[in-house]
Scaffold this motif. Structure first.
Motif, PDB file in Angstrom:
ATOM      1  N   ARG A 244      75.400  15.359  69.499  1.00 12.74           N
ATOM      2  CA  ARG A 244      74.373  15.153  68.470  1.00 12.74           C
ATOM      3  C   ARG A 244      74.370  16.313  67.484  1.00 12.74           C
ATOM      4  N   SER A 245      74.512  17.517  68.003  1.00  9.70           N
ATOM      5  CA  SER A 245      74.522  18.701  67.138  1.00  9.70           C
ATOM      6  C   SER A 245      75.885  18.933  66.500  1.00  9.70           C
ATOM      7  N   ALA A 248      76.657  16.646  63.546  1.00  8.20           N
ATOM      8  CA  ALA A 248      75.629  16.548  62.505  1.00  8.20           C
ATOM      9  C   ALA A 248      76.231  16.685  61.105  1.00  8.20           C
ATOM     10  N   GLY A 249      77.070  17.688  60.904  1.00  4.62           N
ATOM     11  CA  GLY A 249      77.675  17.874  59.590  1.00  4.62           C
ATOM     12  C   GLY A 249      78.595  16.733  59.221  1.00  4.62           C
ATOM     13  N   GLY A 252      76.289  13.622  58.556  1.00  2.63           N
ATOM     14  CA  GLY A 252      75.291  13.763  57.499  1.00  2.63           C
ATOM     15  C   GLY A 252      74.006  14.385  57.983  1.00  2.63           C
ATOM     16  N   SER A 253      73.724  14.229  59.256  1.00  2.00           N
ATOM     17  CA  SER A 253      72.550  14.848  59.879  1.00  2.00           C
ATOM     18  C   SER A 253      72.636  14.599  61.377  1.00  2.00           C
ATOM     19  N   ALA A 254      71.848  15.343  62.130  1.00  2.00           N
ATOM     20  CA  ALA A 254      71.828  15.152  63.580  1.00  2.00           C
ATOM     21  C   ALA A 254      71.316  13.761  63.933  1.00  2.00           C
ATOM     22  N   ASP A 255      70.335  13.268  63.151  1.00  2.00           N
ATOM     23  CA  ASP A 255      69.792  11.929  63.423  1.00  2.00           C
ATOM     24  C   ASP A 255      70.847  10.850  63.191  1.00  2.00           C
ATOM     25  N   LEU A 256      71.618  11.003  62.102  1.00  3.85           N
ATOM     26  CA  LEU A 256      72.665  10.019  61.822  1.00  3.85           C
ATOM     27  C   LEU A 256      73.770  10.096  62.872  1.00  3.85           C
TER      28      LEU A 256
END
Length: 298
Positions: A244-245, A248-249, A252-256
């Motif tokens: 998840r981390s 992230a980049g 686009g984001s950790a949520d995505l």
């Protein structure tokens, strides 16, 4: 009598003394820059060729033939060999070496003076790659050739032992990483033996090993190879972080990243070392499917 047996007596493999004599005549000094360590033991050469399973009907690609030790061993089987050598002096001398030590095999050798990383096709598509790859570029050369030469069905290369472990490692292994996952896109990989330091001149400071790769179809996925490889790179760029981390980049984001992972059926709290190439492909496909139109990396 088989074709390989009929050529044995007409091929003289290089020995430790003949390798040094040839290097002296050519004024060649092995360099670390080009990763040059020449095999000086005929028994090791024949063992490599035997392990590779080379036959008289094969078309073999050899990268980095150097002074020709392995080249002569491959020609001894009756196979056709395309040798790609970046060093112009060594490339220019290889034909003469074969003429001297294996005159019956001259017509079965093609020498190309080029950087293997620039090869995208060959006049005669090879079915096998057998090589003593320079340690400093082994992985990029291997992945490049697998990508651009789809005719290659089997590979046996000698590399640094640590690199062989990384290429052949499976998910969950301490040595599993980017080379393992990317090689798995093209082929199944396994260790095929160890090589002692004393069979080289100059002797390297690290151990060597043989790694075998057998071509297979890539995972079924809607993602491109480039998209899958980008996912792999991101996952291992921060090995200690959860996917998840780490992704992230890339996403686009950790949520995505979590959204793509869950959509692919992958636990976001896992680390990259737990995923096989099929799972990476699923994550890459899920991320692409979730992108707005016009933003796909494809």
């Amino acid at each position: 009598m088989t074709p390989a047996e009929s050529t044995n007596d007409a091929v003289q493999l290089l020995t430790a003394s003949s390798v040094r004599e040839l290097a002296t005549r050519l004024n060649v000094r092995p360099t670390k820059t080009l990763g040059q360590n020449f095999v000086i033991d005929p028994g090791t050469v024949r063992r490599i060729v035997r392990t590779a399973g080379v036959g008289s009907s094969d078309t073999v690609l050899e990268v980095g033939p150097g002074l020709g030790s392995l080249t002569l061993g491959l020609l001894e089987t009756g196979a056709h060999v395309t040798a790609v050598e970046i060093d112009p002096v060594l490339a220019g001398a290889l034909g003469e070496t074969v003429t001297t030590h294996a005159p019956v095999a001259v017509d079965r050798l093609t020498v190309i003076a080029a950087d293997a990383m620039e090869l995208t096709e060959l006049p005669t598509p090879p079915v096998r790659l057998v090589a003593n790859l320079p340690y400093n570029v082994a992985v990029p050369v291997l992945l490049h050739l697998l990508a651009h030469l789809p005719s290659l069905r089997e590979v046996l290369v000698m590399v640094q032992a640590e690199v062989a472990d990384r290429i052949a490692a499976g998910p969950g292994s301490r040595t599993y990483g980017v080379p393992s996952a990317k090689a798995a896109w093209y082929a199944s990989a396994s260790r095929a033996g160890s090589i002692g330091r004393s069979v080289f001149w100059p002797a390297p400071n690290v151990d060597s090993a043989l790694v075998r790769l057998v071509r297979r179809d890539p995972p079924l996925t809607t993602a491109t190879r480039a998209e899958v490889f980008a996912c792999i790179d991101a996952a291992f760029s921060q090995r200690r972080k959860t996917l998840r981390s780490a992704l992230a980049g890339w996403a686009g984001s950790a949520d995505l990243a979590e959204q793509a992972l869950r959509s692919a059926g992958v636990d976001p709290t896992l680390r990259g070392e737990r995923l096989d190439v099929t799972q990476f492909a699923a994550v890459a496909a899920a991320r692409t499917a979730g992108e707005p139109k016009g933003r796909s990396a494809r």
